[in-house]
Design an enzyme around this catalytic site. Structure first.
Site, PDB file in Angstrom:
ATOM      1  N   ASP A   1       0.643  -1.326  -0.049  1.00  0.00           N
ATOM      2  CA  ASP A   1       0.118   0.116   0.115  1.00  0.00           C
ATOM      3  C   ASP A   1       0.645   1.207  -0.067  1.00  0.00           C
ATOM      4  O   ASP A   1       1.846   1.619   0.636  1.00  0.00           O
ATOM      5  CB  ASP A   1      -0.973   0.008   1.182  1.00  0.00           C
ATOM      6  CG  ASP A   1      -2.059   1.030   1.067  1.00  0.00           C
ATOM      7  OD1 ASP A   1      -3.007   0.610   0.770  1.00  0.00           O
ATOM      8  OD2 ASP A   1      -1.722   2.072   0.986  1.00  0.00           O
ATOM      9  N   ILE A   2       0.264   2.363  -0.692  1.00  0.00           N
ATOM     10  CA  ILE A   2       1.352   3.489  -0.856  1.00  0.00           C
ATOM     11  C   ILE A   2       1.291   4.323   0.372  1.00  0.00           C
ATOM     12  O   ILE A   2       2.198   5.142   0.588  1.00  0.00           O
ATOM     13  CB  ILE A   2       0.913   4.281  -2.149  1.00  0.00           C
ATOM     14  CG1 ILE A   2       1.781   5.299  -2.735  1.00  0.00           C
ATOM     15  CG2 ILE A   2      -0.444   5.084  -1.821  1.00  0.00           C
ATOM     16  CD1 ILE A   2       1.531   5.569  -4.106  1.00  0.00           C
TER      17      ILE A   2
ATOM     18  N   ASN B   1     -12.773  -3.421   2.488  1.00  0.00           N
ATOM     19  CA  ASN B   1     -13.963  -2.496   2.416  1.00  0.00           C
ATOM     20  C   ASN B   1     -14.927  -2.685   1.216  1.00  0.00           C
ATOM     21  O   ASN B   1     -14.365  -2.870   0.263  1.00  0.00           O
ATOM     22  CB  ASN B   1     -13.134  -0.934   2.303  1.00  0.00           C
ATOM     23  CG  ASN B   1     -12.457  -0.607   3.646  1.00  0.00           C
ATOM     24  OD1 ASN B   1     -12.745  -0.809   4.857  1.00  0.00           O
ATOM     25  ND2 ASN B   1     -11.140  -0.061   3.518  1.00  0.00           N
TER      26      ASN B   1
ATOM     27  N   HIS C   1      -6.890  -5.868   2.298  1.00  0.00           N
ATOM     28  CA  HIS C   1      -5.760  -5.314   2.766  1.00  0.00           C
ATOM     29  C   HIS C   1      -5.227  -6.417   3.763  1.00  0.00           C
ATOM     30  O   HIS C   1      -5.906  -7.072   4.434  1.00  0.00           O
ATOM     31  CB  HIS C   1      -6.170  -4.094   3.806  1.00  0.00           C
ATOM     32  CG  HIS C   1      -6.742  -2.918   3.008  1.00  0.00           C
ATOM     33  ND1 HIS C   1      -5.993  -1.812   2.993  1.00  0.00           N
ATOM     34  CD2 HIS C   1      -7.936  -2.654   2.450  1.00  0.00           C
ATOM     35  CE1 HIS C   1      -6.839  -0.992   2.240  1.00  0.00           C
ATOM     36  NE2 HIS C   1      -8.033  -1.454   2.070  1.00  0.00           N
TER      37      HIS C   1
ATOM     38  N   HIS D   1     -10.253  -5.411  -3.502  1.00  0.00           N
ATOM     39  CA  HIS D   1      -8.740  -5.996  -2.937  1.00  0.00           C
ATOM     40  C   HIS D   1      -9.015  -6.251  -1.529  1.00  0.00           C
ATOM     41  O   HIS D   1     -10.029  -5.631  -0.742  1.00  0.00           O
ATOM     42  CB  HIS D   1      -8.053  -4.631  -3.156  1.00  0.00           C
ATOM     43  CG  HIS D   1      -8.384  -3.407  -2.481  1.00  0.00           C
ATOM     44  ND1 HIS D   1      -9.441  -2.723  -2.986  1.00  0.00           N
ATOM     45  CD2 HIS D   1      -8.213  -2.683  -1.418  1.00  0.00           C
ATOM     46  CE1 HIS D   1      -9.785  -1.531  -2.512  1.00  0.00           C
ATOM     47  NE2 HIS D   1      -9.175  -1.566  -1.602  1.00  0.00           N
TER      48      HIS D   1
ATOM     49  N   GLU E   1     -12.152   3.452  -1.153  1.00  0.00           N
ATOM     50  CA  GLU E   1     -11.674   4.368  -2.107  1.00  0.00           C
ATOM     51  C   GLU E   1     -11.640   3.990  -3.422  1.00  0.00           C
ATOM     52  O   GLU E   1     -11.905   4.842  -4.441  1.00  0.00           O
ATOM     53  CB  GLU E   1     -10.209   4.832  -1.497  1.00  0.00           C
ATOM     54  CG  GLU E   1     -10.375   5.488  -0.395  1.00  0.00           C
ATOM     55  CD  GLU E   1      -8.800   5.936   0.343  1.00  0.00           C
ATOM     56  OE1 GLU E   1      -7.919   5.653  -0.498  1.00  0.00           O
ATOM     57  OE2 GLU E   1      -8.525   6.208   1.600  1.00  0.00           O
TER      58      GLU E   1
HETATM   59  P1  AMP Z   1      -9.805   1.008   0.206  1.00  0.00           P
HETATM   60  O1  AMP Z   1     -10.177   2.285   0.935  1.00  0.00           O
HETATM   61  O2  AMP Z   1     -10.223  -0.134   0.864  1.00  0.00           O
HETATM   62  O3  AMP Z   1     -10.369   1.155  -1.010  1.00  0.00           O
HETATM   63  O4  AMP Z   1      -8.086   1.313  -0.184  1.00  0.00           O
HETATM   64  C1  AMP Z   1      -7.380   1.737  -1.074  1.00  0.00           C
HETATM   65  C2  AMP Z   1      -6.203   1.864  -0.541  1.00  0.00           C
HETATM   66  O5  AMP Z   1      -5.394   2.012  -1.868  1.00  0.00           O
HETATM   67  C3  AMP Z   1      -5.721   2.821   0.346  1.00  0.00           C
HETATM   68  O6  AMP Z   1      -5.182   2.158   1.279  1.00  0.00           O
HETATM   69  C4  AMP Z   1      -4.756   3.658  -0.422  1.00  0.00           C
HETATM   70  O7  AMP Z   1      -3.397   3.944   0.184  1.00  0.00           O
HETATM   71  C5  AMP Z   1      -4.085   2.534  -1.666  1.00  0.00           C
HETATM   72  N1  AMP Z   1      -3.781   3.090  -2.672  1.00  0.00           N
HETATM   73  C6  AMP Z   1      -4.222   3.918  -3.384  1.00  0.00           C
HETATM   74  N2  AMP Z   1      -3.350   4.419  -4.691  1.00  0.00           N
HETATM   75  C7  AMP Z   1      -2.351   3.276  -4.464  1.00  0.00           C
HETATM   76  C8  AMP Z   1      -1.356   3.077  -5.339  1.00  0.00           C
HETATM   77  N3  AMP Z   1      -1.127   3.605  -6.530  1.00  0.00           N
HETATM   78  N4  AMP Z   1      -0.422   2.183  -4.909  1.00  0.00           N
HETATM   79  C9  AMP Z   1      -0.637   1.476  -3.752  1.00  0.00           C
HETATM   80  N5  AMP Z   1      -1.531   1.748  -2.993  1.00  0.00           N
HETATM   81  C10 AMP Z   1      -2.387   2.436  -3.401  1.00  0.00           C
END
Ligand code: AMP
Length: 117
Positions: free
Chosen positions: A33-34, A91, A106, A104, A99
């Site tokens: 995760d970024i 989520n 986590h 996916h 988001e």
């Molecule tokens: P969610 O709220 O479950 O959709 O989580 C989305 C996750 O994706 C968040 O924890 C972000 O930090 C992560 N994220 C967004 N863009 C990237 C990216 N380019 N590379 C890695 N992680 C990302």
């Protein structure tokens, strides 16, 4: 929710955006995760075009569902989190704060995470 081909994880799967890869097979791509929320924070992204868990279970084949779940465990193993434990989060939809509208999981670990709920 209809699937958006331009979401960030679809772009990562198409190799249009880079990622720090951990594990990949026919069904999943896992990467860091970024914006990590724990010492180890990985994302396991299903390769099929599914928006969330409900969409996967409702529309995917049993093989794809199994592939996603086994991909999560393969990522746990690659990160060597099995012995000390880890947390899985998926989520789903607006109230969860999801988001990125591409399914996916986590994986959080590498340190004590406290109580979840
Ligand atoms: P969610 O709220 O479950 O959709 O989580 C989305 C996750 O994706 C968040 O924890 C972000 O930090 C992560 N994220 C967004 N863009 C990237 C990216 N380019 N590379 C890695 N992680 C990302």
């Amino acid at each position: 929710m209809s699937y958006d081909m331009n979401n960030v994880f679809a772009k990562i799967l198409r190799k249009e955006i880079p990622c720090k890869s951990i594990y990949e097979d026919e069904y999943v791509l896992a990467f860091y995760d970024i914006n990590p929320k724990a010492k180890v924070h990985a994302l396991v992204v299903v390769k099929g075009a599914y928006t969330d868990f409900s969409d996967l279970i409702s529309h995917a084949t049993a093989t794809e569902i199994q592939g996603f779940l086994r991909g999560i465990l393969a990522t746990v193993d690659a990160l060597k989190l099995g012995q000390d434990g880890y947390r899985l989060v998926m989520n789903t939809g607006k109230n969860s704060g999801q988001e990125v509208p591409h399914l996916h999981a986590h994986i959080l670990g590498g340190e004590p995470l406290g109580t979840a709920l």
